[in-house]
Scaffold this motif. Structure first.
Motif: not given
Length: 395
Positions: A283-288
């Motif tokens: 998943l191409d996001v910065d923060v989970f």
């Protein structure tokens, strides 16, 4: 007027987004839904309480600032209601995916229908949707704090996750999911670009479906209906990645996932092991933002898949009750998570792993406008505890 907060924000102290509405605002929205006041009257009160919402976050020392989602009836409200081509109506429960935990609960208690959307014509973003929320917040902070403003959004997969390929869109409008999602992605990218052009640098999608896919019972139900839960996860990751592709380097995307928090009620349980590697690595996001406030979330071991360069916000403080967690126990879990990440894939130093972590409540305090069964003072103590933990761990 810009709000000057007295407390320096702590970079590792986050919150998810929604906050308890003042009682007068809850009552005003009830009146609005009953047709007893106008949208303009409701908005005037929202504007009136916004400075206090911002002040609360700044005074406590949180690193992000939201509007508490005070302008929404439910956390998902916004994007799909604002898109041309999406019609809102009460939909019978048999038009929802029957494997979803909340659908099963609604069926059990006899809920015959639920407000949702149905795509009746081509999806198009004809006007700004969340920009006004951002601009209202921007007017409440000094220029140096604008980068801390976070806009929360309904996930682009939301309607499809609720209704599947059969009941999300009119098949005379879209022949298949690929065509439908192409227009949804285009609309989301246009909204995000507009937000960015106005100065927004933090966007968070709130998506419980990722946690629902951790549930053994839901995955068994998916298989029994002839679907592939692994393929479904892959499809949704691809949609997200199309939305976030080629973003500016200073635009931060986050995804929050939890097991349900409707007035404090959860819908599912199950650890992250089934989805962790794909979620964290694909998943191409910065923060989970990951829920970790109870045994329902399983252990911290799936964090071994956290890639280099990604941030994980551990939701270790519950919003479901007012009872305060032990600060030392929360700090110990942060340290345990850092140990797991340090020894993970790939290995890294403990210090680097710790730097990839932050702490927050596990979810918002008011996913629906009525809020969870805690007081505003208990909410404040919970948020203060998050900051105290963060200062104790990271300084």
């Amino acid at each position: 007027m810009a709000v000057e907060g007295p407390t320096k924000p702590c970079a590792h102290a986050h919150h998810i987004g929604s906050l308890l509405r003042p009682r007068k605002l809850v009552q005003k929205r009830i009146a609005f839904q009953a047709g007893e006041c106008t949208a303009e009257e409701l908005k005037a009160l929202e504007d009136e309480v916004l400075p206090d919402v911002v002040n609360l976050q700044k005074e406590i020392g949180l690193s992000v600032i939201s509007d508490g989602e005070i302008r929404r009836g439910v956390y998902t409200q916004g994007m799909f209601e604002g898109l041309e081509g999406m019609t809102l109506l009460n939909r019978p429960m048999d038009e929802f995916m029957q494997y979803l935990p909340y659908v099963q609960i609604f069926n059990t208690i006899g809920v015959p229908e639920w407000m949702s959307g149905f795509c009746t014509s081509k999806i198009r973003r004809a006007r700004p949707i969340h920009v006004s929320e951002f601009l209202a917040l921007k007017g409440q902070v000094p220029p140096e704090d604008v980068q801390a403003i976070k806009i929360t959004m309904c996930p682009p997969t939301w309607m499809h996750s609720a209704h599947g390929s059969e009941h999300t869109y009119d098949h005379a409008v879209y022949e298949n999911d690929v065509d439908y999602f192409a227009d949804v992605v285009k609309a989301y990218r246009e909204e995000i670009q507009d937000l960015y052009d106005h100065g927004c640098r933090r966007i968070q999608f709130d998506d419980a479906v990722f946690c629902f896919l951790c549930s053994d019972s839901m995955c068994s139900s998916i298989e029994a209906m002839g679907f592939d839960h692994g393929k479904l996860l892959g499809t949704y990751i691809e949609v997200y990645n199309a939305v976030t592709a080629d973003r500016p380097r200073d635009l931060i995307f986050g995804v929050h996932t939890c097991r349900g928090n409707m007035k404090g009620m959860h819908f599912a349980e199950g650890g992250y092991e089934r989805i962790a590697k794909r979620l964290l690595c694909e998943l191409d996001v910065d923060v989970f933002y990951l829920e970790y406030d109870s045994d329902r979330a399983g252990g911290l071991e799936p964090l071994r898949f956290v890639p280099l360069g990604k941030q994980v916000v551990l939701g270790l403080v519950t919003t479901k009750s007012g009872e305060l967690e032990s600060i030392e126990k929360v700090k110990a879990r942060v340290q345990e998570a850092a140990d797991i990440i340090a020894q993970g894939e790939p290995p890294r130093s403990y210090e680097e792993a710790l730097g990839q972590l932050s702490v927050s409540p596990q979810c918002g305090f008011a996913s629906v406008f009525e809020g969870n069964a805690i007081t505003e003072e208990e909410q404040k103590r919970k948020l203060a505890l998050v900051v105290e933990v963060a200062r104790g761990v990271w300084g």
